[in-house]
Design an enzyme around this catalytic site. Sequence first.
Site, short mmCIF file in Angstrom:
data_model
loop_
_atom_site.label_atom_id
_atom_site.label_comp_id
_atom_site.label_asym_id
_atom_site.label_seq_id
_atom_site.Cartn_x
_atom_site.Cartn_y
_atom_site.Cartn_z
N GLY A 276 0.84 -1.20 0.00
CA GLY A 276 0.00 0.00 0.00
C GLY A 276 0.87 1.24 0.00
O GLY A 276 1.04 1.93 -1.01
N TYR A 317 0.76 9.17 15.23
CA TYR A 317 1.95 8.31 15.39
C TYR A 317 3.23 9.11 15.64
O TYR A 317 4.31 8.53 15.65
CB TYR A 317 2.21 7.50 14.10
CG TYR A 317 1.02 6.81 13.51
CD1 TYR A 317 0.46 5.69 14.12
CD2 TYR A 317 0.48 7.25 12.31
CE1 TYR A 317 -0.62 5.05 13.56
CE2 TYR A 317 -0.60 6.61 11.74
CZ TYR A 317 -1.15 5.51 12.37
OH TYR A 317 -2.21 4.89 11.81
N CYS A 343 -8.93 22.70 17.20
CA CYS A 343 -8.92 23.12 18.61
C CYS A 343 -8.19 22.14 19.51
O CYS A 343 -8.72 21.74 20.54
CB CYS A 343 -10.36 23.27 19.08
SG CYS A 343 -11.21 21.71 18.90
N1 LLP Z 1 -2.06 -6.06 4.24
C1 LLP Z 1 -2.59 -5.99 5.48
C2 LLP Z 1 -3.28 -7.15 6.02
C3 LLP Z 1 -2.47 -4.81 6.23
O1 LLP Z 1 -3.00 -4.75 7.44
C4 LLP Z 1 -1.79 -3.69 5.68
C5 LLP Z 1 -1.66 -2.45 6.44
C6 LLP Z 1 -1.28 -3.81 4.36
C7 LLP Z 1 -1.41 -5.01 3.68
C8 LLP Z 1 -0.56 -2.69 3.67
O2 LLP Z 1 0.67 -2.43 4.29
P1 LLP Z 1 1.72 -1.37 3.66
O3 LLP Z 1 2.24 -1.92 2.36
O4 LLP Z 1 0.98 -0.09 3.42
O5 LLP Z 1 2.77 -1.24 4.68
N2 LLP Z 1 -2.19 4.05 9.19
C9 LLP Z 1 -0.86 3.54 9.41
C10 LLP Z 1 -0.59 2.26 8.65
C11 LLP Z 1 -1.53 1.12 9.01
C12 LLP Z 1 -1.24 -0.11 8.18
C13 LLP Z 1 -2.23 -1.17 8.45
N3 LLP Z 1 -2.12 -2.32 7.62
C14 LLP Z 1 0.13 4.64 9.03
O6 LLP Z 1 -0.28 5.73 8.66
O7 LLP Z 1 1.34 4.45 9.16
#
Ligand code: LLP
Length: 416
Positions: A276, A317, A343
């Site tokens: 992602g 974070y 706020c």
């Molecule tokens: N697959 C699963 C099962 C996941 O839970 C996630 C992300 C991904 C794939 C994608 O992971 P990536 O390639 O993006 O690392 N909001 C947080 C990140 C939460 C990620 C949750 N799961 C942030 O802003 O850092």
Amino acid sequence: MAGFTYHNQDLYCDGVRLMDIAGEVGTPFYVYSEDTLRANYAAYQEGFAELDPLICYAYKANSNLSICRLLREMGGGADVLSGGELFRAIKAGVPSKKIVFNGNGKTKAELESALEADILMFNVDSKDELVFIDELAKEKGVRARIALRVNPDIDPGTHPYIATGLSESKFGVHILQAGEVYHLASELSHIDVIGIHTHIGSQITEAAPFVEALKKLTGLVLKLREMGINIGYINSGGGLGISYQEEDAPPTPAEMAKAFRPLVAETGCRLILEPGRSIVGNAGALIAEVLYIKETPRKNFLVVDAGMNDFIRPALYGGYHRIIPGIIRESNVVMFDIVGPICESGDYLGKERRLARPHQGDLMAVLDAGAYAYSMASNYNARPLLPEVLVKGEEYHLIRRRQTYQEMIAQEEGGE
Ligand code: LLP
């Protein structure tokens, strides 16, 4: 060059001056570079070419339909986590056989709509969910293809909120219990066991934890084979982290592929990836306007028109994002906290940044805001959701318009 660069004094996204977009759509807004998106996706396609994986883009990172369509056109599948993300994937034209469904709390309605869509597989998070899917499939007279999400008990060394593969984490079936749950799955009448899945966390900037997890999965695949359970897909979860600051540059997908190759080969499985952040993260920026400059005896503040409701990573974070001006000024360099209009004292985009003193009305670009940025926005303080703009070469178009006040209240009684 694709991305965010200066020409003369002005900041551009690919071939478009950000001031020009701001003049038309107003601020704040999100902007994405199509060339960067394509290059990021292609890096996985090309880096992993030998393994021919199914790349299921993680919709939670950014599920704007135009971005989803673009990645679908490049061959991408979808990793969805909710009925809403499944709806988006179908709308974006993703073939059902390229959709995987994740999550530890899938509801009956969500499971039913995924069974109706005949998706490739459910990444099942618990024994209870497995039994429930079997019941629902039986009622519908269909079969459900599943993988078990295995919790391998690995510390990926990332922020605790986004580490998901530790034994104390709420996700997945503990690796020591996986054999038993697979055995149950193999005996259920409306379940086809086809895969194994894990996800150890996000923003991981080295290959080692991914490789360690894949090794554990490989061992399990071989053990399951001895039990007569044949796994066809091995899913290593999310993609690589990105470089927000001066962290060690994360490995490239090609380097990751090299480490994965012998393990995947040993299983004979088809690989699935769910990246992602590394697809959309550095393709996007949040563009805000400087409203006020406040210098106090203790601190200096740049008050901009985007806040934590638009972009929550710093507040939630302590996430660091580079912030650069839309126009280069020759003025004194001063230390500023860049804060929003919400706020709350936690409402900041960046702290203690050295910047040439801007003018009121200048733009500020918060970089690496393509992933987990718009997708985590809210209407807090009754602020409308922002527009999103996609830049392609020297052209741009609005891929989401700004929410209106009327749209914000439309679902409420008396708000029609
Ligand atoms: N697959 C699963 C099962 C996941 O839970 C996630 C992300 C991904 C794939 C994608 O992971 P990536 O390639 O993006 O690392 N909001 C947080 C990140 C939460 C990620 C949750 N799961 C942030 O802003 O850092």
